[in-house]
Each structure stands twice: as C-alpha cells, then as structure tokens.
Design a protein around this motif. Sequence first.
Motif, mmCIF file in Angstrom:
data_model
loop_
_atom_site.group_PDB
_atom_site.id
_atom_site.type_symbol
_atom_site.label_atom_id
_atom_site.label_comp_id
_atom_site.label_asym_id
_atom_site.label_seq_id
_atom_site.Cartn_x
_atom_site.Cartn_y
_atom_site.Cartn_z
ATOM 1 N N VAL A 96 0.849 -1.192 0.000
ATOM 2 C CA VAL A 96 0.000 0.000 0.000
ATOM 3 C C VAL A 96 0.885 1.243 0.000
ATOM 4 N N LEU A 97 0.489 2.216 -0.805
ATOM 5 C CA LEU A 97 1.117 3.538 -0.812
ATOM 6 C C LEU A 97 0.017 4.564 -0.602
ATOM 7 N N VAL A 98 0.206 5.458 0.343
ATOM 8 C CA VAL A 98 -0.796 6.485 0.638
ATOM 9 C C VAL A 98 -0.150 7.858 0.517
ATOM 10 N N LEU A 99 -0.790 8.744 -0.219
ATOM 11 C CA LEU A 99 -0.357 10.137 -0.335
ATOM 12 C C LEU A 99 -1.251 10.956 0.583
ATOM 13 N N THR A 100 -0.638 11.687 1.515
ATOM 14 C CA THR A 100 -1.411 12.415 2.511
ATOM 15 C C THR A 100 -1.362 13.930 2.367
ATOM 16 N N ASP A 101 -0.464 14.435 1.507
ATOM 17 C CA ASP A 101 -0.446 15.875 1.252
ATOM 18 C C ASP A 101 0.042 16.143 -0.168
ATOM 19 N N ASP A 102 0.156 17.411 -0.519
ATOM 20 C CA ASP A 102 0.464 17.788 -1.904
ATOM 21 C C ASP A 102 1.944 17.780 -2.255
ATOM 22 N N THR A 103 2.793 17.264 -1.370
ATOM 23 C CA THR A 103 4.225 17.206 -1.678
ATOM 24 C C THR A 103 4.616 15.949 -2.440
ATOM 25 N N VAL A 104 3.700 14.988 -2.534
ATOM 26 C CA VAL A 104 3.953 13.715 -3.205
ATOM 27 C C VAL A 104 2.962 13.585 -4.357
ATOM 28 N N TRP A 145 -7.387 4.356 -5.023
ATOM 29 C CA TRP A 145 -8.499 4.930 -4.276
ATOM 30 C C TRP A 145 -8.224 6.420 -4.105
ATOM 31 N N VAL A 146 -9.120 7.246 -4.603
ATOM 32 C CA VAL A 146 -8.974 8.695 -4.488
ATOM 33 C C VAL A 146 -10.145 9.213 -3.661
ATOM 34 N N ASP A 147 -9.857 9.723 -2.467
ATOM 35 C CA ASP A 147 -10.891 10.271 -1.591
ATOM 36 C C ASP A 147 -11.110 11.731 -1.951
ATOM 37 N N ILE A 148 -12.392 12.088 -2.104
ATOM 38 C CA ILE A 148 -12.740 13.442 -2.536
ATOM 39 C C ILE A 148 -13.784 14.025 -1.592
ATOM 40 N N ASP A 149 -13.566 15.263 -1.185
ATOM 41 C CA ASP A 149 -14.515 15.980 -0.353
ATOM 42 C C ASP A 149 -14.763 17.335 -1.005
ATOM 43 N N ILE A 156 -4.957 9.903 -1.409
ATOM 44 C CA ILE A 156 -4.766 9.022 -2.563
ATOM 45 C C ILE A 156 -4.088 7.754 -2.058
ATOM 46 N N GLU A 157 -4.603 6.606 -2.478
ATOM 47 C CA GLU A 157 -4.053 5.342 -2.003
ATOM 48 C C GLU A 157 -3.974 4.325 -3.139
ATOM 49 N N PHE A 158 -2.809 3.702 -3.289
ATOM 50 C CA PHE A 158 -2.628 2.580 -4.208
ATOM 51 C C PHE A 158 -2.585 1.316 -3.368
#
Length: 161
Positions: A96-104, A145-149, A156-158
């Motif tokens: 699993v790879l998770v992106l938690t902010d806009d730096t990645v 998986w792209v979470d949108i609010d 963002i999660e792979f």
Amino acid sequence: MNRMWKLCICGLLFVGLLTGCGENSAYKTGHILTPSGQAVSVGEDGAGIEERFGTPEDYAEAQSCYGNGYDKLYTYAGFEITTYPDANGNGEFVSVLVLTDDTVVTGLGLKVGMTQSRMVELYGADFVQRGKSCVYTLEKDVTLWVDIDEDTITRIEFRAP
C-alpha cells in the motif's frame, strides 16, 4: 518493391513504439514520486525502506496475515508505505502507498488538493464510486483509491491485489 516493404515495416514499427508508450502506461501501476525525488511502486521489493527514505516519522508492525513475518507501516511527511512478507517469509513487498499531502505525486501527476476533474483528465472516467472514494482498477490489478470531499482530493491510495 523491396524498398517499399522496408518503408512499410519501419512505419509499422514506429507506430508500434508510439502505441506502447501511450498514456504513460508504466505509471498506471501504483507509482509515486516523493518530495526527495525517490520513486516507489506497489508490488516492488520492500526491503530497505528506511535506507531509501530515511528514518520514518512513525513506524508500526504487526504479525502478518499474508505470510511468515510482519506487516510494516512506515509513515513519512506526505506519504505512507505498507509492506508485507511473502508467503515463505523470504522477503517483503510494498502493498500500500498512501499520499497524505500535496508534496507527493502519482506517476501521472495527481496529488492531494487537486480537483476531481483533474483526476479524470489524468486517469480517465472509468472508476467506481464508493462513498467519497473514486476507485480505479489499474494494470496488474492494482487499485487506486482517491478520496474526494467537495471536489477536492483529500487522500490518494494505491493497493496491491
């Protein structure tokens, strides 16, 4: 006539090369780029994460359900990496790879903070809506998986199959 055949064959090879490079297919398998320019992909060898990315901000491990050994979660600024051992306990792989902010960013340039319309421009409209998540099935059965609010990407999660 011989020259005509050579031109046709060269033309077909050229078209084949262009087709193989379409839509950055190499980046549709769960590939991210970290702030330091390091790349990591779902499914790749997970040994040596700390050597590659440095000491994590947080680290957790638990007995694995997949194989002999431990699932490991490495938390860094802007992203998380989860690894699991192979069935025989002879290695570990990124699951699993998770992106938690806009730096990645993902291999196609998607990042937290972008809009859903930008996501569709980059990955297409072939996704399944699951609550607030848009779920794509990519190459090698990796899911994105792209979470949108309110039209803004928040996570963002792979995931490996």
